[in-house]
Every structure is written in structure tokens, then in C-alpha cells.
Write a protein that holds these residues in place. Sequence first.
Motif, PDB file in Angstrom:
ATOM      1  N   LYS A 125       0.700  -1.005  -0.484  1.00  0.00           N
ATOM      2  CA  LYS A 125       0.104   0.213  -0.263  1.00  0.00           C
ATOM      3  C   LYS A 125       1.036   1.187   0.044  1.00  0.00           C
ATOM      4  CE  LYS A 125      -3.610   2.047   2.657  1.00  0.00           C
ATOM      5  NZ  LYS A 125      -4.886   1.465   3.780  1.00  0.00           N
ATOM      6  N   THR A 126       0.777   1.723  -0.735  1.00  0.00           N
ATOM      7  CA  THR A 126       1.453   3.463  -0.625  1.00  0.00           C
ATOM      8  C   THR A 126      -0.026   5.177  -1.234  1.00  0.00           C
ATOM      9  OG1 THR A 126       1.467   3.211  -3.485  1.00  0.00           O
ATOM     10  CG2 THR A 126       2.563   2.477  -2.227  1.00  0.00           C
ATOM     11  N   GLU A 127       0.373   5.353  -0.988  1.00  0.00           N
ATOM     12  CA  GLU A 127      -0.158   7.071  -0.312  1.00  0.00           C
ATOM     13  C   GLU A 127      -0.215   7.356  -2.181  1.00  0.00           C
ATOM     14  OE1 GLU A 127      -0.413  10.337   3.394  1.00  0.00           O
ATOM     15  OE2 GLU A 127       1.337   8.731   3.247  1.00  0.00           O
ATOM     16  N   THR A 128      -0.591   7.222  -2.347  1.00  0.00           N
ATOM     17  CA  THR A 128      -0.261   7.247  -4.249  1.00  0.00           C
ATOM     18  C   THR A 128      -1.050   7.728  -4.487  1.00  0.00           C
ATOM     19  OG1 THR A 128       0.204   5.581  -4.939  1.00  0.00           O
ATOM     20  CG2 THR A 128       2.275   7.269  -4.427  1.00  0.00           C
ATOM     21  N   THR A 159      -6.306   3.776  -6.037  1.00  0.00           N
ATOM     22  CA  THR A 159      -6.367   4.991  -4.917  1.00  0.00           C
ATOM     23  C   THR A 159      -5.682   4.124  -3.428  1.00  0.00           C
ATOM     24  OG1 THR A 159      -8.812   4.434  -4.475  1.00  0.00           O
ATOM     25  CG2 THR A 159      -8.608   5.733  -6.195  1.00  0.00           C
ATOM     26  N   GLY A 160      -4.521   4.807  -3.889  1.00  0.00           N
ATOM     27  CA  GLY A 160      -4.278   3.870  -2.321  1.00  0.00           C
ATOM     28  C   GLY A 160      -4.283   3.171  -1.989  1.00  0.00           C
ATOM     29  N   ASP A 181       1.735  11.813  -6.015  1.00  0.00           N
ATOM     30  CA  ASP A 181       2.303  11.766  -4.697  1.00  0.00           C
ATOM     31  C   ASP A 181       0.520  12.143  -3.651  1.00  0.00           C
ATOM     32  OD1 ASP A 181       3.766  11.325  -2.320  1.00  0.00           O
ATOM     33  OD2 ASP A 181       3.485  13.694  -2.316  1.00  0.00           O
ATOM     34  N   ARG A 183      -1.875  11.793   0.233  1.00  0.00           N
ATOM     35  CA  ARG A 183      -1.646  12.004   1.197  1.00  0.00           C
ATOM     36  C   ARG A 183      -3.217  11.183   2.044  1.00  0.00           C
ATOM     37  NH1 ARG A 183       2.747  12.710   0.493  1.00  0.00           N
ATOM     38  NH2 ARG A 183       3.561  14.701   0.402  1.00  0.00           N
ATOM     39  N   PHE A 184      -3.250   9.939   2.691  1.00  0.00           N
ATOM     40  CA  PHE A 184      -4.788   9.482   3.329  1.00  0.00           C
ATOM     41  C   PHE A 184      -5.094  10.945   4.243  1.00  0.00           C
ATOM     42  CE2 PHE A 184      -1.657   5.481   2.801  1.00  0.00           C
ATOM     43  CZ  PHE A 184      -2.971   5.506   2.030  1.00  0.00           C
TER      44      PHE A 184
END
Length: 186
Positions: A125-128, A159-160, A181, A183-184
Motif C-alpha cells: 500500500k502506498t500513499e499515491t 487509490t491508495g 503523490d 495523502r490519506f
Amino acid sequence: MNTQPNTFRRIVTGHDADGKAIIISDAAPVHTQLVGGPGGPTFYEVWHTVETPALIHAQPDEVDEDRLILPPPANGTRIRVIDFPPEGDAIRNLTGADAAAKFKAMGDEKASTSHEGAPHPLMHKTETIDYGIVLEGEITLVLDRAETLIKAGDIVIQTGTNHAWANRSDKVCRIAFVLIDGRFID
């Protein structure tokens, strides 16, 4: 059968001293890396920006990175192409520690969410926000509670969410990814 797709060109445009559009570079991507050894995916780093809005230079120059980095730069973007070979036992039998090591090699150990009982050993999981466009072949998108087969021409908007890619076919699957890039909010 594991046929490697043909290489592709990366064409970068810019402007000359008179402000006229020109081609700065026309060649295969310079930064290519096989991840995890034979049977692992090959990453082709195409381009990235380091801010949004992206600054547009008359003579674009590649920002130096000395290694593969999974996410885009903070407030930036990244485009890459990945060739996913057919998945074998070497991937299916990875432990959580093995998966974390693979993500560490990609510059983002914390992305790994692998654990015993996970739907796939390479869950991450990535914040992207990622746009994935399947160029060749097919691949299964594995989520926590669902999976779906993605084929050439299909586009995934990631979506992240926690996910993995599983190539259960007998051919390489090539996907172009645009990573943004994010942000949650929760």
C-alpha cells in the motif's frame, strides 16, 4: 513460455533558444532494474517530477536517482513501465520478511503489508493515486477482499488501496504506471 516484450522508446521534448519545440532525447529508458532476481519484474523508470504543479523547463533534464524508488517524490509524479513475468513458486512462497526485503530494495520497505493469511505475499500500500494501463498481456489485481483479471487496454485507477499483482498467465504482462503523490485523509 516467457517471452520478453520489445523495448520501447522514451521521447522527451523541450524548447530551443528561440522557444521552438525540439526533441531533447529519443532512446530507450536509461534506468532499468530487475527486482528480486530471475522471475522478478523488470522496472523501466521513464520520468518523474519533483513538484506539482510541475515546473516546465525549456531543456528538461532528468533528476538523478541512484536507485529504484517505488513511490513518486513528495508532491511529485512518476511514470514507469513494469514487465511482470509469469508468477512462479519463488513469488508464491515468499514470507513476510522476504516481501519486506523486496520492497526495501525498491526504496519503500514500509509499503509491504504482507502477513500470514494475506491474499498474496506481495501485498502493499502506498500513499499515491496510480493509473495503470495494461499494454500487453494480462494480470490479476489482488485486493484485500476482491480480485479481477486485467487485460491489454484496461486501465486501473489505484487509490491508495492495499493490493498486489499476480501474473497467472504464461506470458509477460507489461503495464505503464503513472504515480501521483497523495495523502490519506482518514
